[in-house]
Scaffold this motif. Structure first.
Motif, PDB file in Angstrom:
ATOM      1  N   LEU A 101     -45.779  12.235 -12.871  1.00  0.00           N
ATOM      2  CA  LEU A 101     -46.309  12.333 -14.231  1.00  0.00           C
ATOM      3  C   LEU A 101     -46.568  10.956 -14.823  1.00  0.00           C
ATOM      4  N   ASP A 102     -47.369  10.932 -15.865  1.00  0.00           N
ATOM      5  CA  ASP A 102     -47.686   9.691 -16.556  1.00  0.00           C
ATOM      6  C   ASP A 102     -46.557   9.374 -17.545  1.00  0.00           C
ATOM      7  N   ALA A 115     -39.749  12.396 -14.375  1.00  0.00           N
ATOM      8  CA  ALA A 115     -41.165  12.093 -14.616  1.00  0.00           C
ATOM      9  C   ALA A 115     -41.801  11.453 -13.383  1.00  0.00           C
ATOM     10  N   CYS A 168     -42.243  15.109 -23.768  1.00  0.00           N
ATOM     11  CA  CYS A 168     -43.478  14.515 -23.215  1.00  0.00           C
ATOM     12  C   CYS A 168     -43.709  14.998 -21.778  1.00  0.00           C
ATOM     13  N   ILE A 169     -42.622  15.154 -21.019  1.00  0.00           N
ATOM     14  CA  ILE A 169     -42.739  15.667 -19.648  1.00  0.00           C
ATOM     15  C   ILE A 169     -43.309  17.087 -19.677  1.00  0.00           C
ATOM     16  N   ASP A 220     -45.063  18.486 -22.033  1.00  0.00           N
ATOM     17  CA  ASP A 220     -46.475  18.424 -22.465  1.00  0.00           C
ATOM     18  C   ASP A 220     -47.380  18.309 -21.243  1.00  0.00           C
ATOM     19  N   GLN A 221     -46.987  17.384 -20.353  1.00  0.00           N
ATOM     20  CA  GLN A 221     -47.830  17.111 -19.199  1.00  0.00           C
ATOM     21  C   GLN A 221     -47.841  18.252 -18.189  1.00  0.00           C
TER      22      GLN A 221
END
Ligand SMILES: [Mn+2]
Length: 326
Positions: free
Chosen positions: A147-148, A142, A41-42, A44-45
């Motif tokens: 990051l979100d 994150a 996920c990290i 991805d962002q």
């Protein structure tokens, strides 16, 4: 080096490649699984592609984690990512061997670990033995990167932390653990749902195996142990993953300071899970047998037969106890 320095270097490294492979250790636990998905996920962002691969199957209780279908199962990374120039993020392993994956040799490695027995085997290494889970380190990356953390990622990190701290009970549990849990729940992790998935979704074979294993309980002074043989496992239809956590019942006995659970492997070997209540450093004991882990939770593999393996580990624990008293 300050605590933040490795994170800055890591974020820079993560931005330096268009694609990464992400993996963790063989026989993955909640921390390994939740953390590899959160790491994806990290990326991805950051606009970086990623492929997640683990060598062994996902235990049933983690199969409902959001993003779980991102995890490829293979024992050879070349089948999943044939390009040898794609760097690899290795979470909570002390070597590439620990991943159980073939084909990692010669690849650029980023090593992130929270084990006291962690080793600098990567090209970039960040080992924080005070982190309560490797998920806590992924969370810090994150946050440091601004990051979100969307609800699905929060659920993965929360699951990882719950499973690696024994639901906030192990000695590694600290203020940061609770601050993180607070933040993750605020961001959408559902504590009741996670607890239901982890603790109330066991396969029947696991509970039957527990019964068989506990009927082999032995105790000598402050040491408790039990074992399971291959025929005993077959009798209840249990697999290796059903043995996870049996040792926690042994260390749960009043007056017991260290505990061992031995599981028979093919080839007359035994896989040992070792626990202490914190007084005895069981990582040191496991290291003597080529294993590793944390002060209060470790593991190793010892040659059989069962009587010999038991004798050697009990001696190891007694010696460590004496060393600790000096
Ligand atoms: Mn862990």
């Amino acid at each position: 080096m300050t605590k933040e320095a490795p994170i800055a270097a890591l974020l820079e490294a993560l931005r330096s490649s268009p694609r990464f492979l992400i993996t963790s250790h063989a026989r993955p636990d909640g921390d390994a699984i939740g953390s590899v998905i959160a790491m994806a996920c990290i990326l991805d962002q950051l606009g970086v592609e990623s492929v997640v691969v683990l060598a062994d199957s996902i235990p049933q209780v983690y199969r409902t984690l959001p993003g779980i279908d991102r995890v490829h199962l293979s024992t050879d990374v070349r089948l999943v990512e044939p390009d040898p120039n794609v760097p690899v993020i290795v979470l909570e392993c002390d070597s590439i061997a620990r991943t159980g994956l073939a084909g990692l040799e010669g690849r650029r490695l980023i090593n992130i670990d929270h084990h006291a027995s962690g080793k600098n085997f990567g090209d970039l290494n960040w080992i924080d033995e005070h982190a309560s889970a490797v998920a806590a380190m992924v969370y810090r990356i994150a946050r440091a990167g601004g990051l979100d953390i969307p609800p699905a990622m929060a659920a993965c990190l929360y699951t990882a932390i719950i499973s690696d701290t024994g639901s906030f009970t192990y000695p590694s549990t600290n203020l940061e653990t609770f601050a993180m849990a607070h933040d993750l729940v605020r961001r959408g992790a559902d504590p009741n749902r996670v607890a239901r998935d982890i603790y109330f979704s066991n396969p029947e074979s696991k509970i039957r195996l527990l019964g068989a294993a506990l009927s082999n309980l032995r105790k000598d002074g402050t040491i408790a142990w039990s074992w399971i043989t291959t025929p005993e496992m077959e009798q209840v239809g249990a697999g290796a993953e059903d043995c996870e956590g049996v040792v926690n019942y042994l260390i749960g006995i009043a007056g017991v300071e260290s505990a061992v659970f031995l599981r028979e492997l093919p080839g007359d070997q035994f896989r040992l899970s070792i626990r202490s209540k914190g007084g005895l450093d069981v990582a040191r004991v496991a290291e003597k047998f080529g294993g590793g882990g944390h002060r209060s939770a470790s593991g190793c593999t010892i040659d059989g037969p069962l009587e010999d393996a038991t004798y050697r580990i009990l001696q190891g624990l007694r010696e460590q106890r004496k060393a600790g008293l000096c």
